[in-house]
Design a protein around this motif. Structure first.
Motif, PDB file in Angstrom:
ATOM      1  N   UNK A 246       0.812  -1.217   0.000  1.00 46.89           N
ATOM      2  CA  UNK A 246       0.000   0.000   0.000  1.00 46.89           C
ATOM      3  C   UNK A 246       0.849   1.272   0.000  1.00 46.89           C
ATOM      4  N   UNK A 247       2.092   1.163   0.393  1.00 48.68           N
ATOM      5  CA  UNK A 247       2.976   2.321   0.437  1.00 48.68           C
ATOM      6  C   UNK A 247       3.991   2.293  -0.686  1.00 48.68           C
ATOM      7  N   UNK A 248       5.232   2.624  -0.353  1.00 54.61           N
ATOM      8  CA  UNK A 248       6.297   2.621  -1.344  1.00 54.61           C
ATOM      9  C   UNK A 248       7.346   1.580  -0.957  1.00 54.61           C
ATOM     10  N   UNK A 249       8.280   1.331  -1.884  1.00 52.92           N
ATOM     11  CA  UNK A 249       9.321   0.337  -1.675  1.00 52.92           C
ATOM     12  C   UNK A 249      10.677   1.008  -1.869  1.00 52.92           C
ATOM     13  N   UNK A 250      11.564   0.757  -0.924  1.00 52.83           N
ATOM     14  CA  UNK A 250      12.918   1.289  -1.029  1.00 52.83           C
ATOM     15  C   UNK A 250      13.826   0.219  -1.654  1.00 52.83           C
ATOM     16  N   UNK A 251      15.092   0.234  -1.362  1.00 58.85           N
ATOM     17  CA  UNK A 251      16.046  -0.713  -1.952  1.00 58.85           C
ATOM     18  C   UNK A 251      15.871  -2.081  -1.296  1.00 58.85           C
ATOM     19  N   UNK A 252      14.775  -2.734  -1.638  1.00 60.36           N
ATOM     20  CA  UNK A 252      14.384  -3.991  -1.005  1.00 60.36           C
ATOM     21  C   UNK A 252      14.346  -5.110  -2.026  1.00 60.36           C
ATOM     22  N   UNK A 253      14.021  -6.294  -1.551  1.00 61.65           N
ATOM     23  CA  UNK A 253      13.892  -7.461  -2.431  1.00 61.65           C
ATOM     24  C   UNK A 253      12.478  -8.006  -2.289  1.00 61.65           C
ATOM     25  N   UNK A 254      11.739  -8.045  -3.392  1.00 59.00           N
ATOM     26  CA  UNK A 254      10.383  -8.583  -3.422  1.00 59.00           C
ATOM     27  C   UNK A 254      10.337  -9.726  -4.420  1.00 59.00           C
ATOM     28  N   UNK A 255       9.755 -10.846  -4.001  1.00 57.73           N
ATOM     29  CA  UNK A 255       9.621 -12.000  -4.900  1.00 57.73           C
ATOM     30  C   UNK A 255       8.252 -12.633  -4.692  1.00 57.73           C
ATOM     31  N   UNK A 256       7.504 -12.787  -5.781  1.00 61.18           N
ATOM     32  CA  UNK A 256       6.148 -13.334  -5.703  1.00 61.18           C
ATOM     33  C   UNK A 256       5.952 -14.386  -6.776  1.00 61.18           C
ATOM     34  N   UNK A 257       5.242 -15.468  -6.402  1.00 66.08           N
ATOM     35  CA  UNK A 257       4.883 -16.456  -7.399  1.00 66.08           C
ATOM     36  C   UNK A 257       3.822 -15.936  -8.348  1.00 66.08           C
ATOM     37  N   UNK A 258       3.020 -14.965  -7.872  1.00 69.95           N
ATOM     38  CA  UNK A 258       1.986 -14.354  -8.696  1.00 69.95           C
ATOM     39  C   UNK A 258       2.360 -12.944  -9.092  1.00 69.95           C
ATOM     40  N   UNK A 259       1.482 -11.978  -8.763  1.00 68.17           N
ATOM     41  CA  UNK A 259       1.668 -10.591  -9.155  1.00 68.17           C
ATOM     42  C   UNK A 259       2.249  -9.755  -8.011  1.00 68.17           C
ATOM     43  N   UNK A 260       2.895  -8.655  -8.381  1.00 69.24           N
ATOM     44  CA  UNK A 260       3.340  -7.650  -7.412  1.00 69.24           C
ATOM     45  C   UNK A 260       2.645  -6.341  -7.766  1.00 69.24           C
ATOM     46  N   UNK A 261       1.924  -5.784  -6.788  1.00 71.24           N
ATOM     47  CA  UNK A 261       1.194  -4.523  -6.991  1.00 71.24           C
ATOM     48  C   UNK A 261       1.659  -3.534  -5.933  1.00 71.24           C
ATOM     49  N   UNK A 262       2.140  -2.373  -6.374  1.00 70.74           N
ATOM     50  CA  UNK A 262       2.640  -1.345  -5.456  1.00 70.74           C
ATOM     51  C   UNK A 262       1.827  -0.078  -5.686  1.00 70.74           C
ATOM     52  N   UNK A 263       1.160   0.393  -4.647  1.00 70.07           N
ATOM     53  CA  UNK A 263       0.279   1.553  -4.798  1.00 70.07           C
ATOM     54  C   UNK A 263       1.054   2.807  -5.178  1.00 70.07           C
ATOM     55  N   UNK A 264       2.232   2.973  -4.588  1.00 68.74           N
ATOM     56  CA  UNK A 264       3.022   4.163  -4.891  1.00 68.74           C
ATOM     57  C   UNK A 264       4.138   3.779  -5.860  1.00 68.74           C
ATOM     58  N   UNK A 265       5.347   3.648  -5.427  1.00 63.91           N
ATOM     59  CA  UNK A 265       6.397   3.341  -6.376  1.00 63.91           C
ATOM     60  C   UNK A 265       7.610   2.753  -5.709  1.00 63.91           C
ATOM     61  N   UNK A 266       8.692   2.645  -6.490  1.00 61.33           N
ATOM     62  CA  UNK A 266       9.923   2.019  -6.024  1.00 61.33           C
ATOM     63  C   UNK A 266      11.100   2.927  -6.349  1.00 61.33           C
TER      64      UNK A 266
END
Length: 499
Positions: A246-266
Motif C-alpha cells: 500500500x505504500x512505497x518500496x525502497x532498496x528492497x527485495x520482493x519476490x512473488x509467485x503471482x503478481x506484485x502490486x505497489x500503490x506508490x512506487x519504487x
C-alpha cells in the motif's frame, strides 16, 4: 484419610476391646475411614505377654482384611516384642490416575520475535520469524494421549477405579481438518499459521499492519502478502502468490509467485529487486531491477533494468521510459522513450514466437497436415469401436461364468487399444487447435512511442538494431525480414488496458 476407626479385637473375645486370650495382651485393629490402612495396637498387662504372627494374621482374617498384608513387618514386630508403637499391618494400593491429555504443536508457538542464528553463530536481526508457514497436508498439532491409568485396591480387596484423564479437543479452524484417525490436525492449504485461543487458522493471505522493517523483520509467506505500509531498505518480502504494497518500496527485495502490486512506487537505489511470476505494477520504478513473467505496468520507468515475458505498458500523463534497459517478449508501449538530454535507453524484444516468424524454428506442422492425420485417426477409432463392442459382448459373459484367463487377456488388450486411440485423437485435436490459431505477424512485436522517441534510444527486435538519431513523433517500430522499420500508430495498437 479422614481418620481412624477402631474395628476391635479378635472375634474370640467379648466386646471390641477384650483380651485376645486368657493371660494374653489385648489386640486392637484400627481401620482407616478410606479402608486403605489397618494398624495394630497391642496393650500388655505384663512385660511377659507376647503376640505371635499367627494371632495377628488370624485377627486380620476375622476382620476380612485380605489385601496388602505386610507379613514381614508383622513377623519383625512380633519378634522384637516392642509394642509401644502401633504396627501398620496392611496397606491398600491407591489407583494411578490418568494425566490429562495435551496438544502437541508441530510449530513454534512463541509470539516473541527473535533473531535467527546464522551458521557462523552470529544473529540475523532481519530474520525474526514473524510468519509461520505451513504446506498443505502438514500436521499442525496432534493429541498427546495420557498413559493408561491403573486401578487401586483397598485392604478388603475391593477395586478402586482410577480417574480418567481429560482428552483435549483439536482446535479446528480455517483451512484445517482432523485426520482420519482423529489424532492430528492437518492443514488443507498452503499458507501461514494463525494461533488463536481455541483454534488454529491457516490463512492464504498474511497482512503486515504497518511497515516491513526492523519491527517486523523479513516476511516470507506461502500464500499472499499485503503490506499496509512501506517496505524499508534492505528488507525482503517473499510470497508464494501475490504481494500487495500500500505504500512505497525502497532498496528492497520482493519476490512473488503471482503478481506484485505497489500503490506508490519504487526507488531501488540501484539494487532494489522485484521478481514476479505474473505481472508487476506500480506508479513509478526508479533505479530498480524488475523481472516479470507477465507484463509490467507503470507511469514511469527510469534508469531501471527490466525483463518481462509479456509487455511493458507505460500509462498516465507521463508514460515515460527513461534510461536503463528494457527487454520484453512482445511489445513496449509508452508516451515518451528516452529524454531530450539524450539519455541512453535500450529497448529489446526477444521471444521464441518472434524467432519462429523469422524462420528460426520451422518444425511446426501445417494445420492441413494435422487435419489429415486427425481424419485418419478418427476413422481408425470408429472402425475399432465396432470390433471392441463385439469382443466385449463375446468374452465378458464368459469371464463372469468361467473366469477364463485367455478371455481376460483379450479384453485387457482391447481396452488398452481403445484408450490409446482415444488419446491419439485428443492429442491431434489439441495440436490442430494450437496450429489453427491466428498467427502473429511482425507488427505485433513492436515498440510504440505515442509521444516522442528521443535520440539515444536503441531499439533491438530479434537480431535487428535501430538507433534513434533524431526525435521521432508518434511512431511504431517493428521489424520485417531484413530490418527494424517505423510506421504510424494504428487505433488497434493501443493496449486493451487503455480503454
Amino acid at each position: 484419610m479422614s481418620g481412624l476407626g477402631t474395628v476391635g479385637t479378635s472375634g474370640r473375645n467379648q466386646g471390641p476391646q477384650q483380651e485376645s486370650g486368657q493371660g494374653g495382651p489385648e489386640l486392637l485393629l484400627n481401620i482407616s475411614d478410606d479402608s486403605m490402612r489397618a494398624s495394630l495396637t497391642v496393650k500388655q498387662t505384663s512385660l511377659e505377654q507376647k503376640v505371635t504372627p499367627e494371632e495377628v494374621l488370624e485377627l486380620l482374617q476375622e476382620k476380612s482384611v485380605v489385601f496388602g498384608i505386610r507379613e514381614e513387618d508383622i513377623a519383625q514386630y512380633c519378634q522384637t516384642g516392642d509394642y509401644r508403637a502401633p504396627l501398620i499391618c496392611a496397606l491398600g494400593m491407591r489407583p494411578v490416575d490418568e494425566e490429562d491429555g495435551k496438544l502437541i504443536y508441530h510449530f513454534d508457538t512463541e509470539k516473541v520475535l527473535k533473531p535467527t542464528e546464522r551458521s557462523d553463530g552470529s544473529l540475523d536481526f532481519r530474520e525474526l520469524g514473524l510468519v509461520k508457514n505451513i504446506s498443505k497436508g502438514d500436521v499442525l498439532c496432534s493429541l498427546g494421549l495420557p498413559a493408561p491409568g491403573k486401578p487401586g485396591k483397598d485392604i478388603f480387596g475391593r477395586e478402586i477405579p482410577f480417574r480418567a484423564g481429560r482428552k483435549p479437543v483439536l482446535p479446528v479452524g480455517t483451512n484445517t481438518a482432523v485426520s482420519e484417525d482423529g489424532l492430528s490436525l492437518l492443514s488443507t492449504a498452503d499458507g501461514c499459521i494463525e494461533l488463536l485461543k481455541n483454534r488454529i487458522n491457516v490463512n492464504d493471505v498474511y497482512v503486515v499492519r504497518g511497515d516491513v522493517g526492523s519491527a517486523s523483520g523479513n516476511i516470507s509467506a506461502k500464500g499472499s502478502v499485503i503490506v499496509e505500509g512501506d517496505v524499508r531498505g534492505s528488507f525482503r518480502v517473499q510470497a508464494g502468490r501475490d504481494i500487495t504494497i500500500h505504500g512505497m518500496v525502497e532498496s528492497s527485495y520482493l519476490e512473488a509467485g503471482g503478481n506484485i502490486v505497489i500503490s506508490r512506487g519504487v526507488n531501488g537505489a540501484g539494487k532494489g529487486t522485484l521478481k514476479a511470476g505474473g505481472n508487476i505494477s506500480g506508479k513509478y520504478f526508479e533505479n530498480a531491477i524488475l523481472e516479470a513473467g507477465g507484463d509490467v505496468y507503470s507511469d514511469v520507468l527510469m534508469n531501471s533494468r527490466v525483463t518481462a515475458g509479456g509487455s511493458v505498458l507505460l500509462r498516465g500523463r507521463e508514460g515515460a521510459l527513461i534510461g536503463g534497459e528494457c527487454q520484453v517478449g512482445r511489445r513496449v508501449y509508452a508516451k515518451n522513450i528516452g529524454n531530450p538530454g539524450g539519455r541512453a535507453t535500450k529497448v529489446s524484444i526477444q521471444s521464441r514466437e518472434l524467432s519462429m516468424l523469422l524462420g528460426v524454428d520451422k518444425k511446426e506442422e501445417r494445420p492441413e497436415a494435422i487435419q489429415e492425420a486427425l481424419d485418419r485417426a478418427l476413422a481408425e477409432q470408429q472402425a475399432f469401436e465396432q470390433n471392441y463392442q463385439m469382443i466385449a459382448s463375446q468374452f465378458a459373459p464368459q469371464e463372469e461364468q468361467q473366469g477364463s484367463g485367455r478371455g481376460k487377456l483379450i479384453l485387457k488388450a482391447a481396452a488398452q487399444r481403445k484408450d490409446q486411440l482415444e488419446k491419439t485423437v485428443q492429442e491431434l485435436r489439441d495440436k490442430l487447435e494450437k496450429a489453427s490459431r491466428q498467427p502473429s505477424t511482425f507488427p505485433d512485436f513492436h515498440v510504440i512511442a505515442r509521444g516522442i522517441a528521443y535520440p539515444g534510444t536503441k531499439i533491438m527486435i530479434a537480431s535487428f538494431v535501430f538507433n534513434v538519431h533524431q526525435e521521432t513523433s508518434s511512431a511504431k517500430f517493428y521489424c520485417d525480414l531484413q530490418q527494424v522499420v517505423s510506421g504510424p500508430i494504428l487505433p488497434s495498437d493501443a493496449p486493451a488496458e487503455y480503454y
